[in-house]
Design a protein around this motif. Structure first.
Motif, PDB file in Angstrom:
ATOM      1  N   GLU A 146       0.829  -1.210   0.000  1.00  0.00           N
ATOM      2  CA  GLU A 146       0.000   0.000   0.000  1.00  0.00           C
ATOM      3  C   GLU A 146       0.861   1.256   0.000  1.00  0.00           C
ATOM      4  N   ARG A 147       1.944   1.232   0.779  1.00  0.00           N
ATOM      5  CA  ARG A 147       2.846   2.383   0.866  1.00  0.00           C
ATOM      6  C   ARG A 147       3.481   2.664  -0.498  1.00  0.00           C
ATOM      7  N   THR A 148       3.967   1.615  -1.166  1.00  0.00           N
ATOM      8  CA  THR A 148       4.601   1.787  -2.465  1.00  0.00           C
ATOM      9  C   THR A 148       3.586   2.234  -3.510  1.00  0.00           C
ATOM     10  N   ALA A 149       2.398   1.667  -3.488  1.00  0.00           N
ATOM     11  CA  ALA A 149       1.360   2.054  -4.443  1.00  0.00           C
ATOM     12  C   ALA A 149       0.979   3.531  -4.268  1.00  0.00           C
ATOM     13  N   LYS A 150       0.896   3.983  -3.045  1.00  0.00           N
ATOM     14  CA  LYS A 150       0.558   5.382  -2.773  1.00  0.00           C
ATOM     15  C   LYS A 150       1.664   6.305  -3.284  1.00  0.00           C
ATOM     16  N   ALA A 151       2.909   5.928  -3.041  1.00  0.00           N
ATOM     17  CA  ALA A 151       4.028   6.733  -3.527  1.00  0.00           C
ATOM     18  C   ALA A 151       4.061   6.725  -5.057  1.00  0.00           C
ATOM     19  N   GLU A 162       1.599   6.349  -7.140  1.00  0.00           N
ATOM     20  CA  GLU A 162       0.508   7.182  -7.665  1.00  0.00           C
ATOM     21  C   GLU A 162       0.904   8.648  -7.658  1.00  0.00           C
ATOM     22  N   ALA A 163       1.511   9.101  -6.568  1.00  0.00           N
ATOM     23  CA  ALA A 163       1.938  10.508  -6.479  1.00  0.00           C
ATOM     24  C   ALA A 163       3.010  10.820  -7.516  1.00  0.00           C
ATOM     25  N   VAL A 164       3.959   9.926  -7.678  1.00  0.00           N
ATOM     26  CA  VAL A 164       5.038  10.147  -8.649  1.00  0.00           C
ATOM     27  C   VAL A 164       4.468  10.197 -10.064  1.00  0.00           C
ATOM     28  N   GLN A 165       3.604   9.258 -10.413  1.00  0.00           N
ATOM     29  CA  GLN A 165       3.031   9.234 -11.759  1.00  0.00           C
ATOM     30  C   GLN A 165       2.157  10.460 -12.023  1.00  0.00           C
ATOM     31  N   ARG A 166       1.449  10.894 -11.033  1.00  0.00           N
ATOM     32  CA  ARG A 166       0.534  12.032 -11.189  1.00  0.00           C
ATOM     33  C   ARG A 166       1.277  13.358 -11.290  1.00  0.00           C
ATOM     34  N   LEU A 167       2.372  13.504 -10.549  1.00  0.00           N
ATOM     35  CA  LEU A 167       3.006  14.814 -10.405  1.00  0.00           C
ATOM     36  C   LEU A 167       4.282  15.036 -11.225  1.00  0.00           C
ATOM     37  N   THR A 168       4.906  13.986 -11.721  1.00  0.00           N
ATOM     38  CA  THR A 168       6.145  14.156 -12.481  1.00  0.00           C
ATOM     39  C   THR A 168       5.873  14.901 -13.784  1.00  0.00           C
ATOM     40  N   ARG A 169       6.741  15.887 -14.068  1.00  0.00           N
ATOM     41  CA  ARG A 169       6.672  16.622 -15.340  1.00  0.00           C
ATOM     42  C   ARG A 169       7.798  16.105 -16.234  1.00  0.00           C
ATOM     43  N   TRP A 170       7.498  15.863 -17.490  1.00  0.00           N
ATOM     44  CA  TRP A 170       8.481  15.336 -18.436  1.00  0.00           C
ATOM     45  C   TRP A 170       8.898  16.427 -19.419  1.00  0.00           C
ATOM     46  N   GLU A 195       2.039  15.605   0.763  1.00  0.00           N
ATOM     47  CA  GLU A 195       1.668  14.192   0.840  1.00  0.00           C
ATOM     48  C   GLU A 195       2.487  13.345  -0.122  1.00  0.00           C
ATOM     49  N   GLY A 196       2.729  13.848  -1.331  1.00  0.00           N
ATOM     50  CA  GLY A 196       3.553  13.116  -2.290  1.00  0.00           C
ATOM     51  C   GLY A 196       4.966  12.909  -1.773  1.00  0.00           C
ATOM     52  N   PHE A 197       5.552  13.972  -1.236  1.00  0.00           N
ATOM     53  CA  PHE A 197       6.906  13.892  -0.695  1.00  0.00           C
ATOM     54  C   PHE A 197       6.957  12.914   0.475  1.00  0.00           C
ATOM     55  N   ARG A 198       5.979  12.990   1.354  1.00  0.00           N
ATOM     56  CA  ARG A 198       5.946  12.120   2.530  1.00  0.00           C
ATOM     57  C   ARG A 198       5.825  10.644   2.146  1.00  0.00           C
ATOM     58  N   THR A 199       5.015  10.348   1.136  1.00  0.00           N
ATOM     59  CA  THR A 199       4.877   8.947   0.728  1.00  0.00           C
ATOM     60  C   THR A 199       6.187   8.404   0.160  1.00  0.00           C
ATOM     61  N   VAL A 200       6.925   9.241  -0.579  1.00  0.00           N
ATOM     62  CA  VAL A 200       8.226   8.827  -1.110  1.00  0.00           C
ATOM     63  C   VAL A 200       9.200   8.579   0.043  1.00  0.00           C
ATOM     64  N   LEU A 201       9.243   9.502   1.011  1.00  0.00           N
ATOM     65  CA  LEU A 201      10.145   9.335   2.155  1.00  0.00           C
ATOM     66  C   LEU A 201       9.824   8.075   2.949  1.00  0.00           C
ATOM     67  N   ASP A 202       8.553   7.822   3.205  1.00  0.00           N
ATOM     68  CA  ASP A 202       8.150   6.629   3.950  1.00  0.00           C
ATOM     69  C   ASP A 202       8.527   5.355   3.202  1.00  0.00           C
ATOM     70  N   TYR A 221      23.408  -5.279  -3.510  1.00  0.00           N
ATOM     71  CA  TYR A 221      22.522  -4.705  -2.503  1.00  0.00           C
ATOM     72  C   TYR A 221      21.096  -4.646  -3.042  1.00  0.00           C
ATOM     73  N   PRO A 222      20.115  -4.677  -2.152  1.00  0.00           N
ATOM     74  CA  PRO A 222      18.717  -4.541  -2.602  1.00  0.00           C
ATOM     75  C   PRO A 222      18.507  -3.156  -3.229  1.00  0.00           C
ATOM     76  N   LEU A 223      17.793  -3.121  -4.336  1.00  0.00           N
ATOM     77  CA  LEU A 223      17.514  -1.875  -5.038  1.00  0.00           C
ATOM     78  C   LEU A 223      16.009  -1.757  -5.237  1.00  0.00           C
ATOM     79  N   THR A 224      15.447  -0.665  -4.733  1.00  0.00           N
ATOM     80  CA  THR A 224      14.013  -0.398  -4.833  1.00  0.00           C
ATOM     81  C   THR A 224      13.794   0.785  -5.748  1.00  0.00           C
ATOM     82  N   SER A 225      12.808   0.683  -6.615  1.00  0.00           N
ATOM     83  CA  SER A 225      12.355   1.836  -7.400  1.00  0.00           C
ATOM     84  C   SER A 225      10.852   1.946  -7.213  1.00  0.00           C
ATOM     85  N   ILE A 226      10.399   3.162  -6.983  1.00  0.00           N
ATOM     86  CA  ILE A 226       8.963   3.368  -6.747  1.00  0.00           C
ATOM     87  C   ILE A 226       8.179   3.187  -8.040  1.00  0.00           C
ATOM     88  N   VAL A 227       8.704   3.746  -9.133  1.00  0.00           N
ATOM     89  CA  VAL A 227       8.050   3.625 -10.443  1.00  0.00           C
ATOM     90  C   VAL A 227       9.085   3.117 -11.434  1.00  0.00           C
TER      91      VAL A 227
END
Length: 188
Positions: free
Chosen positions: A13-18, A20-28, A50-57, A180-186
């Motif tokens: 849920e935490r990753t999905a929330k982060a 969503e914020a990244v996909q919605r707010l990123t400018r290309w 909220e977007g920043f907080r979800t990424v940090l969490d 090492y473990p590597l995580t990417s939100i999107v």
């Protein structure tokens, strides 16, 4: 939250929330900083509380037992400081060459539009034996993140985990990373 407190958040849920914020707010931006490069501007993600907080969490959950958080120049500084505050650790800024007084540990690397070097202090911060959570904004060809990890390993630290906001999978940067473990939100 201290690094010693248990986190009971649901990882999915935490990753999905982060994400969503990244996909919605990123400018290309096409052809920036050079022709043929598509730049992901994460500034709007960081500017929304909220977007920043979800990424940090999400990032803090990658290595809750880290002794130190490292953020790669320059957007990684924002991420590193925020995650260090969440975990109750210190933060180290991985700088571009020439921004730190000597002595430094330096690594050159290639990126999709040239080459560069990263540096960390060679003294003043005890890194030997520390578990480092390494953070950056985007994983593209992988040179930047790999060079940053090499800096800490050269100083005697262990990379506990690494995390990025966006991973451009078609550039195969993950293949250049260590074990090492590597995580990417999107992942794109």
């Amino acid at each position: 939250m201290s690094k010693h407190e248990a986190r009971d958040d649901n990882a999915g849920e935490r990753t999905a929330k982060a994400a969503e914020a990244v996909q919605r707010l990123t400018r290309w931006h096409d052809d920036f900083p050079t022709p043929g490069v598509r730049f992901a501007d994460l500034t709007p993600v960081f500017a929304e509380a909220e977007g920043f907080r979800t990424v940090l969490d999400c990032f803090a959950a990658c290595a809750p037992d880290a002794d130190l958080v490292a953020g790669v120049d320059a957007r990684g500084f924002l991420l590193g400081a925020g995650v260090a505050a969440v975990l109750g650790t210190g933060v180290v800024a991985v700088r571009k060459a020439g921004k730190l007084p000597p002595p430094v540990i330096s690594r050159e690397y290639t990126l999709e539009y040239g080459s560069a070097a990263l540096e960390i202090p060679a003294d003043g911060i005890e890194l030997k034996g520390r578990r480092v959570l390494l953070l950056d904004d985007v994983l593209a060809t992988g040179g930047t993140l790999a060079a940053a990890a090499e800096l800490f390993v050269a100083a005697g630290a262990e990379i506990a985990a690494a995390a990025v906001v966006l991973e451009l999978g078609f550039l195969k940067g993950r293949a250049r990373q260590g074990d090492y473990p590597l995580t990417s939100i999107v992942q794109l």
